[in-house]
Design a protein around this motif. Structure first.
Motif, PDB file in Angstrom:
ATOM      1  N   ARG B 294       4.101 -12.740   2.024  1.00 56.69           N
ATOM      2  CA  ARG B 294       2.711 -12.604   2.441  1.00 56.69           C
ATOM      3  C   ARG B 294       1.802 -13.186   1.368  1.00 56.69           C
ATOM      4  NH1 ARG B 294       1.017  -7.406   2.605  1.00 56.69           N
ATOM      5  NH2 ARG B 294       3.094  -6.673   2.035  1.00 56.69           N
ATOM      6  N   ALA B 295       0.767 -13.906   1.794  1.00 59.44           N
ATOM      7  CA  ALA B 295      -0.136 -14.528   0.837  1.00 59.44           C
ATOM      8  C   ALA B 295      -0.788 -13.451  -0.026  1.00 59.44           C
ATOM      9  CB  ALA B 295      -1.205 -15.326   1.572  1.00 59.44           C
ATOM     10  N   GLY B 296      -0.816 -13.671  -1.343  1.00 62.19           N
ATOM     11  CA  GLY B 296      -1.495 -12.750  -2.245  1.00 62.19           C
ATOM     12  C   GLY B 296      -0.681 -11.532  -2.625  1.00 62.19           C
ATOM     13  N   SER B 297       0.421 -11.274  -1.928  1.00 64.58           N
ATOM     14  CA  SER B 297       1.189 -10.069  -2.208  1.00 64.58           C
ATOM     15  C   SER B 297       1.991 -10.216  -3.497  1.00 64.58           C
ATOM     16  CB  SER B 297       2.138  -9.772  -1.055  1.00 64.58           C
ATOM     17  OG  SER B 297       3.027  -8.747  -1.415  1.00 64.58           O
ATOM     18  N   LEU B 298       2.175  -9.079  -4.185  1.00 58.60           N
ATOM     19  CA  LEU B 298       2.989  -9.083  -5.399  1.00 58.60           C
ATOM     20  C   LEU B 298       4.309  -8.358  -5.173  1.00 58.60           C
ATOM     21  CD1 LEU B 298       0.235  -8.299  -8.051  1.00 58.60           C
ATOM     22  CD2 LEU B 298       1.491 -10.441  -7.806  1.00 58.60           C
ATOM     23  N   VAL B 299       4.527  -7.888  -3.944  1.00 56.16           N
ATOM     24  CA  VAL B 299       5.739  -7.114  -3.670  1.00 56.16           C
ATOM     25  C   VAL B 299       6.806  -8.040  -3.090  1.00 56.16           C
ATOM     26  CG1 VAL B 299       6.683  -5.115  -2.470  1.00 56.16           C
ATOM     27  CG2 VAL B 299       4.324  -5.099  -3.268  1.00 56.16           C
ATOM     28  N   VAL B 300       7.903  -8.186  -3.845  1.00 47.34           N
ATOM     29  CA  VAL B 300       8.917  -9.167  -3.460  1.00 47.34           C
ATOM     30  C   VAL B 300      10.137  -8.526  -2.815  1.00 47.34           C
ATOM     31  CG1 VAL B 300       8.246 -10.800  -5.253  1.00 47.34           C
ATOM     32  CG2 VAL B 300       9.943  -9.039  -5.765  1.00 47.34           C
ATOM     33  N   ASN B 301      10.164  -7.183  -2.720  1.00 49.74           N
ATOM     34  CA  ASN B 301      11.363  -6.516  -2.216  1.00 49.74           C
ATOM     35  C   ASN B 301      11.665  -6.922  -0.779  1.00 49.74           C
ATOM     36  OD1 ASN B 301       9.674  -4.755  -4.087  1.00 49.74           O
ATOM     37  ND2 ASN B 301      11.726  -3.966  -4.352  1.00 49.74           N
ATOM     38  N   SER B 302      12.955  -7.158  -0.500  1.00 47.57           N
ATOM     39  CA  SER B 302      13.316  -7.605   0.843  1.00 47.57           C
ATOM     40  C   SER B 302      13.029  -6.511   1.864  1.00 47.57           C
ATOM     41  CB  SER B 302      14.780  -8.011   0.898  1.00 47.57           C
ATOM     42  OG  SER B 302      15.612  -6.906   0.654  1.00 47.57           O
ATOM     43  N   SER B 303      13.087  -5.241   1.440  1.00 49.66           N
ATOM     44  CA  SER B 303      12.798  -4.158   2.383  1.00 49.66           C
ATOM     45  C   SER B 303      11.310  -4.114   2.730  1.00 49.66           C
ATOM     46  CB  SER B 303      13.243  -2.819   1.789  1.00 49.66           C
ATOM     47  OG  SER B 303      12.773  -2.682   0.466  1.00 49.66           O
ATOM     48  N   GLN B 304      10.473  -4.837   1.961  1.00 50.61           N
ATOM     49  CA  GLN B 304       9.031  -4.880   2.231  1.00 50.61           C
ATOM     50  C   GLN B 304       8.624  -6.266   2.724  1.00 50.61           C
ATOM     51  OE1 GLN B 304       7.372  -2.009   1.725  1.00 50.61           O
ATOM     52  NE2 GLN B 304       9.142  -1.005   0.834  1.00 50.61           N
ATOM     53  N   GLY B 305       9.560  -6.971   3.340  1.00 57.44           N
ATOM     54  CA  GLY B 305       9.227  -8.267   3.907  1.00 57.44           C
ATOM     55  C   GLY B 305       9.275  -9.417   2.931  1.00 57.44           C
ATOM     56  N   GLY B 306       9.987  -9.260   1.831  1.00 58.25           N
ATOM     57  CA  GLY B 306      10.147 -10.362   0.887  1.00 58.25           C
ATOM     58  C   GLY B 306      11.258 -11.295   1.324  1.00 58.25           C
ATOM     59  N   GLY B 307      11.247 -12.500   0.778  1.00 55.02           N
ATOM     60  CA  GLY B 307      12.303 -13.449   1.089  1.00 55.02           C
ATOM     61  C   GLY B 307      13.047 -13.819  -0.178  1.00 55.02           C
ATOM     62  N   SER B 308      13.904 -14.835  -0.089  1.00 54.35           N
ATOM     63  CA  SER B 308      14.614 -15.248  -1.293  1.00 54.35           C
ATOM     64  C   SER B 308      14.787 -16.757  -1.294  1.00 54.35           C
ATOM     65  CB  SER B 308      15.973 -14.561  -1.383  1.00 54.35           C
ATOM     66  OG  SER B 308      16.824 -15.024  -0.360  1.00 54.35           O
ATOM     67  N   LYS B 309      15.029 -17.298  -2.481  1.00 54.05           N
ATOM     68  CA  LYS B 309      15.173 -18.749  -2.637  1.00 54.05           C
ATOM     69  C   LYS B 309      16.410 -19.045  -3.474  1.00 54.05           C
ATOM     70  CE  LYS B 309      10.185 -19.604  -3.016  1.00 54.05           C
ATOM     71  NZ  LYS B 309       9.865 -20.797  -2.233  1.00 54.05           N
ATOM     72  N   ASP B 310      16.980 -20.189  -3.204  1.00 55.29           N
ATOM     73  CA  ASP B 310      18.063 -20.667  -4.051  1.00 55.29           C
ATOM     74  C   ASP B 310      17.482 -20.946  -5.444  1.00 55.29           C
ATOM     75  OD1 ASP B 310      20.502 -21.536  -4.898  1.00 55.29           O
ATOM     76  OD2 ASP B 310      20.262 -23.573  -4.107  1.00 55.29           O
ATOM     77  N   THR B 311      18.263 -20.702  -6.469  1.00 57.70           N
ATOM     78  CA  THR B 311      17.774 -20.834  -7.834  1.00 57.70           C
ATOM     79  C   THR B 311      18.730 -21.701  -8.626  1.00 57.70           C
ATOM     80  OG1 THR B 311      16.937 -18.601  -7.613  1.00 57.70           O
ATOM     81  CG2 THR B 311      16.999 -19.526  -9.831  1.00 57.70           C
ATOM     82  N   TRP B 312      18.191 -22.747  -9.256  1.00 62.01           N
ATOM     83  CA  TRP B 312      19.059 -23.702  -9.927  1.00 62.01           C
ATOM     84  C   TRP B 312      18.977 -23.565 -11.445  1.00 62.01           C
ATOM     85  CZ3 TRP B 312      17.813 -29.018  -7.191  1.00 62.01           C
ATOM     86  CH2 TRP B 312      18.120 -28.895  -5.837  1.00 62.01           C
TER      87      TRP B 312
END
Lengths: 341, 329
Positions: B294-312
């Motif tokens: 969500r724009a502006g959100s600081l909550v990254v938890n997947s249970s709160q609608g966060g997503g994830s990215k591949d990390t190199w």
């Protein structure tokens, strides 16, 4: 990844691959779920084909006997031991076909069997191949999708054919992606037990319908019923090649009961089930015989030396009852021996 | 460092799956950038687990203990079991006899030496912890005390997840290792301390308040986004149970370009690394970048609608694995 180790003579040998390694044990719950997953998929295929035959063969029979329509659909329920749904006032074909396809409270419906097959698969995802899981998941979501009902109503035959192909594909994927060890043999057991029971009940029902048409003028009707029996067991083509031009109910019964190398015949399935039971027992308790194997072995011998005329003379239905009872005992023995520790 | 996770390294299946997807979508990037491989994580995990086995086990049997198909992380449990080729067991598959733990197999009982458990402490053994647990194994803790089974992670590591322990971790590093922490902690106010609590209550609108024993983004107050009424209610909660709360200044998590609908927008991210410690510590050259969708959100938890990215982590930067470059899908 493995390190080479040294033998006493100082030779380096790779230790990665060992033919005599002890196989990873199979959890009792995994065996149980594998068995039922496979059994439910087989049931899905059989129920779908049963309905497909009713949908299609009635197109031929409609002019011959309007009442037959109703009887055919009732026979679908009889074969699957499902009581007539009483909460609907639709005409018989729609009533039965919806009940057997989408009703979740009917344990024999396509959707109920597929749901249970998938639930069993889901609990053992790491024990089956990803291909198997993805396929069964796909079948499940296909029948649950929103447009499934409209597809079924528009073109029931195409819908059912798709379900049948999906179920057969699942068995094919299983055969080609699962090592043929204990797990696979449990899947084989489930599939063949289900097929034996289905074939017995179908023969009892459909051939009784055919045999009831004894008047000379009933011959076309009798033939419709005989062909339906063969089609329900997916055996029409194989039968025609074995007995061209012959449609006597007794010949059909002999074929589906005693043919040795046709995968839909009862004898073939008993052989396969016995082989699977023996293979599992060999892996778990070498050099012994368990109850399931003994029961199936006796049945196998009995079918191998059976005389078709003798069986039919003594009454086909009673003989089929006895086969069902014996396979039921074997299935119980498998559950007691391997699933309930 | 935002927090410590000593219980369950959850999310690692997302790391591996994200990489699979990225390789499928952008195969050409991987050769060009010399991205370090993370695919050996399951292999390293299995080696670490075997290393923990009790001495009596020559060829240790390893199993993953899962709460079952209804657990939200079941996919990960089954994924790891598949990747490592070990049994995935539920509580009902295990049984304790003669101070050893066994799994029920088709061939009878088979001893289990190492349990990688994904069941919380409280549910692990109804005889030792919650009596109403049906997910655990009765008598397991006794087997553990006898040294006949290894539990990974050990019971009680959750202490380090407690957010009121977090401010002491830099001290622990200095005391036990005699080293300076490489990454700094976020300044933290312990509501159990009178001075800290006073400051927190007076500055609720500038702080993030977190319950010490919660995770997954539950039980927290983002002061700058909360209404007056919410702040007041939360203040009451803090007063009634100060030990249960900590507060931190709002950390402006890094921004990262993320693909939204049809264009890129900035979204907040954090990074969860994965470390295995058996024979020697192994830091995965990658990790889970969690993103607040969500724009502006600081909550990254997947249970709160966060997503994830591949990390190199790139070859050249191998010396600084935690600061790896991130690329978004």
């Amino acid at each position: 990844m493995s390190q080479p180790s040294m033998t006493s003579t100082g030779e380096a040998v790779a230790t990665g691959f060992e033919l005599d390694r002890i196989p990873r044990p199979v959890l009792a719950r995994e065996a149980d779920s594998t068995y039922w997953m496979s059994r439910y998929v087989e049931r899905v295929e059989n129920v779908a084909r049963l309905m497909l035959v009713s949908v299609e063969s009635l197109l031929d029979a409609r002019d011959l006997a309007p009442k037959l329509l109703e009887r055919q659909w009732q026979s679908v329920l009889r074969i699957m031991h499902v009581p007539l749904p009483s909460d609907s006032h639709e005409p018989m074909p729609q009533r039965v076909s919806t009940h057997m396809t989408f009703r979740e409270d009917n344990p024999s419906s396509l959707i109920a069997s597929l749901t249970r097959a998938r639930e069993n698969a889901r609990g053992i995802r790491e024990g089956i191949s990803s291909d198997m899981w993805e396929h069964i998941n796909l079948l499940y979501w296909n029948i649950r999708s929103e447009e499934a009902r409209s597809r079924f109503n528009e073109a029931p035959a195409a819908f059912l054919q798709q379900v049948i192909t999906g179920a057969m594909t699942f068995h094919g994927i299983t055969d080609q992606t699962l090592p043929h060890d204990q797990r696979w043999y449990f899947a084989q057991l489930g599939r063949h037990f289900e097929r034996i029971a289905f074939t017995c009940r179908t023969l009892q029902d459909k051939l009784a319908l055919a045999a009831a048409q004894t008047a000379p003028g009933d011959a076309p009707l009798r033939n419709v019923q005989s062909v339906a029996a063969l089609r329900c067991c997916n055996s029409l083509e194989a039968y025609r090649r074995a007995y061209p031009g012959e449609l006597e109910p007794s010949t059909i019964a002999g074929f589906l009961l005693l043919e040795g190398d046709f995968p839909r015949s009862i004898r073939y399935c008993v052989n396969a089930a016995r082989g699977a039971a023996a293979a599992i027992r060999e892996e778990v308790r070498p050099r012994s015989v368990d109850l399931a194997e003994r029961t199936l072995g006796r049945l196998q011998a009995q079918l191998a030396y059976a005389d078709a005329d003798e069986v039919l003379g003594r009454g086909l239905s009673a003989y089929l009852d006895q086969i069902q009872e014996q396979t039921g005992q074997a299935a119980l023995a498998v559950q007691k021996c391997y699933f309930l520790h | 460092v935002l927090e410590d996770n000593g219980r369950t390294p959850s999310g690692v299946s997302y790391v591996l799956e994200n990489r699979v997807i990225m390789k499928r979508v952008f195969p050409m990037l991987f050769g060009a950038y010399r991205v370090r491989r993370i695919e050996d994580y399951p292999y390293n995990l299995l080696r670490t687990l075997k290393h923990c086995a009790p001495v009596h086990a020559d060829e240790p049997t390893v199993a993953i203990l899962t709460p079952g198909v209804h657990n939200s992380a079941y996919f990960e449990h089954s994924f790891l079991a598949r990747q490592m080729g070990v049994a995935l067991v539920e509580g009902r598959d295990l049984v304790v006899e003669n101070s050893f733990v066994y799994m029920r197999t088709t061939a009878g009982l088979r001893r289990v030496d190492v349990i990688y458990r994904r069941v919380d402490d409280e549910y692990l053994d109804p005889l030792a912890f919650r009596h109403d647990s049906v997910l655990g194994v009765a008598g397991l803790m006794n087997v553990y005390r006898c040294g006949n089974v290894a539990l990974v992670n050990a019971v009680g590591t959750g202490v380090s997840d407690d957010k009121a322990i977090y401010p002491f971790v830099p001290e622990m590093i200095r005391f036990y290792l005699g080293e300076e922490p490489i990454l700094a902690n976020v300044p933290t106010y312990l509501c159990a301390r009178d001075d800290d609590r006073k400051y927190v209550l007076e500055n609720l609108d500038k702080l993030v308040v977190k319950a010490t024993n919660e995770s997954g983004g539950y039980g927290m107050l983002m002061g700058h986004q909360a209404t007056k009424e919410e702040c007041r209610a939360f203040g009451e909660k803090i007063k009634s149970d100060p030990r249960n709360y900590i507060a931190q200044p709002i950390v402006q998590l890094s921004q990262h370009p993320s693909f939204v609908d049809d264009h890129f927008e900035g979204r907040r991210v954090d990074l969860r690394p994965y470390i295995l410690y058996g024979e020697k510590p192994i830091v995965m050259p990658g990790g889970l970048t969690r993103v607040a969708l969500r724009a502006g959100s600081l909550v990254v938890n997947s249970s709160q609608g966060g997503g994830s990215k591949d990390t190199w982590v790139l070859e050249e930067e191998a010396a600084r694995p935690v600061n790896g470059q991130e690329k978004s899908a």
